[in-house]
Design an enzyme around this catalytic site. Structure first.
Site, short mmCIF file in Angstrom:
data_model
loop_
_atom_site.label_atom_id
_atom_site.label_comp_id
_atom_site.label_asym_id
_atom_site.label_seq_id
_atom_site.Cartn_x
_atom_site.Cartn_y
_atom_site.Cartn_z
CG ASP A 294 -1.78 1.19 1.37
OD1 ASP A 294 -1.64 2.13 0.56
OD2 ASP A 294 -2.62 1.21 2.29
CE LYS B 145 -1.32 10.99 -11.89
NZ LYS B 145 -0.29 9.93 -11.84
CE1 TYR C 119 -5.27 11.64 -11.62
CE2 TYR C 119 -5.54 13.23 -13.41
CZ TYR C 119 -5.06 12.02 -12.94
OH TYR C 119 -4.34 11.19 -13.78
CB SER D 14 -1.84 12.36 -15.83
OG SER D 14 -3.03 12.95 -16.32
#
Length: 291
Positions: free
Chosen positions: A66, A160, A156, A143
């Site tokens: 994890d 990134k 998000y 991304s």
């Protein structure tokens, strides 16, 4: 096992890019890779096992890891028989989509814990060994949302964007240790990322508190997304090819783009530093009525 196998550890292997990359490297006919495929929840390992059908006992091991739990990362590191990792692939990531007003602090923290701190913490744990052995590769699933902002993806994109800064900073330093850092910049991908995405659906109770104009823009954004996924989304196999290019390259680049559709927008940010052309262009692409 011969000592010259390259030891690869990949995070986020229960589905999507991580799963496809693990299978591809473990199935390499030259058997030059020993792959440690890690995932947070080992209950999800069936799909990976199905994909390899027991053919790769000597080239694949599945470990619980994890990325948000430092002890879990340390435990996985201890289970690497070779006591070294030549290629570290930080791929685990999650998404969060919807109007910013409805995002809870917990859901925002979770995105940052997985995408940003999870990646940095994983690199931290393996970095001193790589420095000591005087060589290594770190590949991070980036991304296009880390290169330019996307409406309704504020947190998000923040996670990134932060990864871009962390990797760029590391890349400058680690070239002195013969460790290459590469970002594989993905656009839309047909994977379980969408299934696992925390996304506000039209009609959700949480959206009742949002003003009408934001809602109608969100509806347009969702339509735009589904159109993009129909027309431009790549399969994980296409992404894996780019990872392989970076892995096999003797002089890997810092950035690899998997999809030619997005970079022109990124270029706008560089060529027009005041930022307004980019913001106008993206707004027209997403929200104009004459799509």
């Amino acid at each position: 096992m011969s000592a010259d196998k390259k030891v690869v550890l990949i995070t986020g292997c229960s589905s999507g890019i991580g799963l496809s990359l693990a299978v591809r490297l473990a199935s390499d006919s030259s058997k030059i890779f020993k792959v440690y495929a890690t995932m947070r929840n080992l209950a999800k390992k069936e799909r990976l096992l199905e994909s390899v059908k027991g053919l790769h006992r000597d080239t694949l091991e599945i470990l619980q890891m994890d990325v948000t739990d430092r002890q879990s990362i340390m435990n996985a590191r201890e289970k690497v028989v070779e006591k070294r990792v030549d290629i570290l692939v930080c791929n685990a990531g999650v998404g969060l989509m919807g109007p910013l007003e409805i995002q809870s602090l917990d859901s925002m923290k979770h995105i940052l814990e997985v995408n940003l701190l999870g990646t940095i913490q994983t690199i931290q744990v393996f970095l001193s060994d790589m420095k000591a052995q005087g060589q290594g590769r770190i590949l991070v699933t980036g991304s296009t949302g880390g290169l330019h902002g996307l409406p309704f993806n504020e947190v998000y994109c923040a996670s990134k964007f932060a990864i871009e800064g962390a990797c760029e900073s590391l890349a400058v330093l680690l070239q002195h240790f013969n460790i290459q850092v590469s970002l594989i910049e993905c656009g839309p991908v047909n994977s379980d990322f969408l299934v696992n995405l925390q996304k506000a659906e039209l009609g959700d109770e949480s959206l009742q508190q949002v003003d009408g104009q934001t809602l109608s823009l969100y509806e347009k954004y969702l339509q735009h997304c589904s159109m993009v996924f129909q027309n431009a989304a790549q399969d994980t196999e296409d992404i894996v090819k780019v990872f392989l290019e970076a892995i096999h390259s003797t002089k890997p680049a810092f950035r690899y783009f998997t999809n030619s559709v997005m970079p022109p927008l990124t270029n706008l940010k560089v060529s027009e530093p005041d930022g307004m052309n980019y913001i106008t262009a993206l707004s027209q692409i997403i929200f104009s009525d004459d799509q």
